[in-house]
Design a protein around this motif. Sequence first.
Motif, PDB file in Angstrom:
ATOM      1  N   ASN A  12      75.074  11.097  -1.702  1.00  0.00           N
ATOM      2  CA  ASN A  12      74.127  11.452  -0.635  1.00  0.00           C
ATOM      3  C   ASN A  12      73.561  10.213   0.056  1.00  0.00           C
ATOM      4  O   ASN A  12      72.659  10.317   0.872  1.00  0.00           O
ATOM      5  CB  ASN A  12      72.964  12.286  -1.194  1.00  0.00           C
ATOM      6  CG  ASN A  12      73.426  13.606  -1.748  1.00  0.00           C
ATOM      7  OD1 ASN A  12      74.267  14.271  -1.167  1.00  0.00           O
ATOM      8  ND2 ASN A  12      72.886  13.986  -2.894  1.00  0.00           N
ATOM      9  N   ASN A  56      65.393  17.572  -4.358  1.00  0.00           N
ATOM     10  CA  ASN A  56      65.014  17.144  -3.011  1.00  0.00           C
ATOM     11  C   ASN A  56      63.691  16.404  -3.101  1.00  0.00           C
ATOM     12  O   ASN A  56      62.732  16.910  -3.687  1.00  0.00           O
ATOM     13  CB  ASN A  56      64.903  18.362  -2.095  1.00  0.00           C
ATOM     14  CG  ASN A  56      64.587  17.993  -0.671  1.00  0.00           C
ATOM     15  OD1 ASN A  56      63.506  17.505  -0.384  1.00  0.00           O
ATOM     16  ND2 ASN A  56      65.522  18.235   0.218  1.00  0.00           N
ATOM     17  N   THR A  59      62.609  14.182   3.475  1.00  0.00           N
ATOM     18  CA  THR A  59      63.462  14.245   4.658  1.00  0.00           C
ATOM     19  C   THR A  59      63.256  12.987   5.475  1.00  0.00           C
ATOM     20  O   THR A  59      62.134  12.494   5.604  1.00  0.00           O
ATOM     21  CB  THR A  59      63.090  15.467   5.531  1.00  0.00           C
ATOM     22  OG1 THR A  59      63.175  16.646   4.739  1.00  0.00           O
ATOM     23  CG2 THR A  59      64.015  15.606   6.727  1.00  0.00           C
ATOM     24  N   ASP A  68      68.172  15.419   4.449  1.00  0.00           N
ATOM     25  CA  ASP A  68      67.383  15.566   3.230  1.00  0.00           C
ATOM     26  C   ASP A  68      67.648  14.384   2.310  1.00  0.00           C
ATOM     27  O   ASP A  68      68.732  13.800   2.311  1.00  0.00           O
ATOM     28  CB  ASP A  68      67.732  16.865   2.512  1.00  0.00           C
ATOM     29  CG  ASP A  68      67.165  18.092   3.209  1.00  0.00           C
ATOM     30  OD1 ASP A  68      66.129  17.972   3.899  1.00  0.00           O
ATOM     31  OD2 ASP A  68      67.762  19.168   3.066  1.00  0.00           O
ATOM     32  N   TYR A  70      67.538  13.044  -1.771  1.00  0.00           N
ATOM     33  CA  TYR A  70      67.637  13.563  -3.133  1.00  0.00           C
ATOM     34  C   TYR A  70      67.474  12.424  -4.123  1.00  0.00           C
ATOM     35  O   TYR A  70      67.942  11.310  -3.888  1.00  0.00           O
ATOM     36  CB  TYR A  70      68.998  14.240  -3.352  1.00  0.00           C
ATOM     37  CG  TYR A  70      69.224  15.382  -2.394  1.00  0.00           C
ATOM     38  CD1 TYR A  70      68.723  16.651  -2.669  1.00  0.00           C
ATOM     39  CD2 TYR A  70      69.901  15.187  -1.202  1.00  0.00           C
ATOM     40  CE1 TYR A  70      68.906  17.694  -1.785  1.00  0.00           C
ATOM     41  CE2 TYR A  70      70.094  16.224  -0.307  1.00  0.00           C
ATOM     42  CZ  TYR A  70      69.597  17.478  -0.600  1.00  0.00           C
ATOM     43  OH  TYR A  70      69.773  18.507   0.286  1.00  0.00           O
TER      44      TYR A  70
END
Length: 129
Positions: A12, A56, A59, A68, A70
């Motif tokens: 991510n 999460n 943002t 988002d 993480y």
Amino acid sequence: MEIKQNLFYSKNDEWVEVDGTQATIGITDYAQDALSDIVFLEIIVSVGEEIAAEDNIGTVESVKAASDLYSPVSGKVEAVNQAVIDDPEEINGDPFGKAWMIKLSSPNGFDTSHLMNAKAYQTYCEERD
């Protein structure tokens, strides 16, 4: 694109620096470059909260997109970087320094076995370009 050798990376595009029972988390140079001009950051976890890997934590928004965030590891939130929330443009200028997002603690250390080292992350980024 800068990739620091001493960090671990998630798919991510978050990085984590582990120092014993402490961890610092932020987003990568690749991510900030892809997002471009970052204008907003929201962190939705609080100091004292226990979070799990892949939870999460907030943002980040740019003029182009929102993404988002993480947590790459599990632990207890020890600090939230209010300075970068107040000045999210700092993420574009210093994603590995002043623009860290949260700090965690874990008395037993952190499981990084599911994360990439610098070389693997570089390959992962090159495959996406």
